[in-house]
Design a protein around this motif. Structure first.
Motif, short mmCIF file in Angstrom:
data_model
loop_
_atom_site.label_atom_id
_atom_site.label_comp_id
_atom_site.label_asym_id
_atom_site.label_seq_id
_atom_site.Cartn_x
_atom_site.Cartn_y
_atom_site.Cartn_z
N ILE A 43 0.86 -1.18 0.00
CA ILE A 43 0.00 0.00 0.00
C ILE A 43 0.90 1.22 0.00
O ILE A 43 1.73 1.40 0.89
CB ILE A 43 -0.93 0.02 1.23
N GLU A 44 0.72 2.06 -1.00
CA GLU A 44 1.55 3.26 -1.11
C GLU A 44 1.02 4.33 -0.17
O GLU A 44 -0.17 4.48 0.03
CB GLU A 44 1.54 3.76 -2.55
N LYS A 45 1.97 5.08 0.41
CA LYS A 45 1.60 6.16 1.31
C LYS A 45 1.07 7.33 0.49
O LYS A 45 1.56 7.64 -0.59
CB LYS A 45 2.81 6.64 2.11
N GLU A 46 0.08 7.98 1.05
CA GLU A 46 -0.45 9.18 0.42
C GLU A 46 0.43 10.36 0.81
O GLU A 46 0.86 10.48 1.95
CB GLU A 46 -1.88 9.44 0.87
N GLU A 47 0.71 11.22 -0.16
CA GLU A 47 1.52 12.41 0.12
C GLU A 47 0.67 13.42 0.86
O GLU A 47 -0.48 13.65 0.52
CB GLU A 47 2.04 13.00 -1.18
N LYS A 48 1.26 14.03 1.88
CA LYS A 48 0.55 15.06 2.63
C LYS A 48 0.61 16.35 1.83
O LYS A 48 1.64 16.76 1.34
CB LYS A 48 1.19 15.27 4.00
N THR A 49 -0.54 16.97 1.70
CA THR A 49 -0.61 18.24 0.97
C THR A 49 -0.81 19.35 1.97
O THR A 49 -1.53 19.21 2.95
CB THR A 49 -1.76 18.24 -0.04
N SER A 50 -0.13 20.46 1.72
CA SER A 50 -0.27 21.60 2.62
C SER A 50 -1.59 22.32 2.30
O SER A 50 -1.97 22.41 1.15
CB SER A 50 0.91 22.56 2.47
N PRO A 51 -2.25 22.83 3.32
CA PRO A 51 -3.52 23.53 3.06
C PRO A 51 -3.25 24.81 2.29
O PRO A 51 -2.27 25.52 2.52
CB PRO A 51 -4.06 23.83 4.46
#
Length: 98
Positions: free
Chosen positions: A88-96
């Motif tokens: 399962i690939e990690k989701e990239e965190k997006t900055s608000p």
């Protein structure tokens, strides 16, 4: 002479209307042409689908490797001596956004 000109104009107007709106007029021709294009596109799509199905059938008739591949990909089957790992690939965190 005026009556003749009026009658002639009326006849020309009727012929023009028949040419454009009549049974085999321009509007009917355009509608038929659009229906033909849609039917041709649908036929082409169905022919591609049929060819893909024929290819799959011929592959299935030729050997067990294709059957095994389909069982693994579509049904998630695993051999007895194999170990199944799910990645399962990690989701990239997006900055608000501000």
């Amino acid at each position: 002479m005026k009556i003749f000109a009026v009658i002639l104009v009326i006849i020309i107007a009727c012929l023009g209307w028949q040419t454009y709106n009549g049974r085999n007029g321009i509007l009917h021709y355009r509608e038929t042409e659009q229906k033909l294009k849609a039917a041709s596109a649908n036929t082409e799509r169905l022919q591609r689908r049929n060819q893909a199905l024929e290819d799959e059938i011929s592959d299935l008739k030729q050997g067990n490797r294709v059957v095994e591949e389909l069982a693994r990909s579509e049904l998630g089957m695993v051999k007895q001596e194999e170990t199944f790992y799910r990645v399962i690939e990690k989701e990239e965190k997006t900055s608000p956004s501000k």
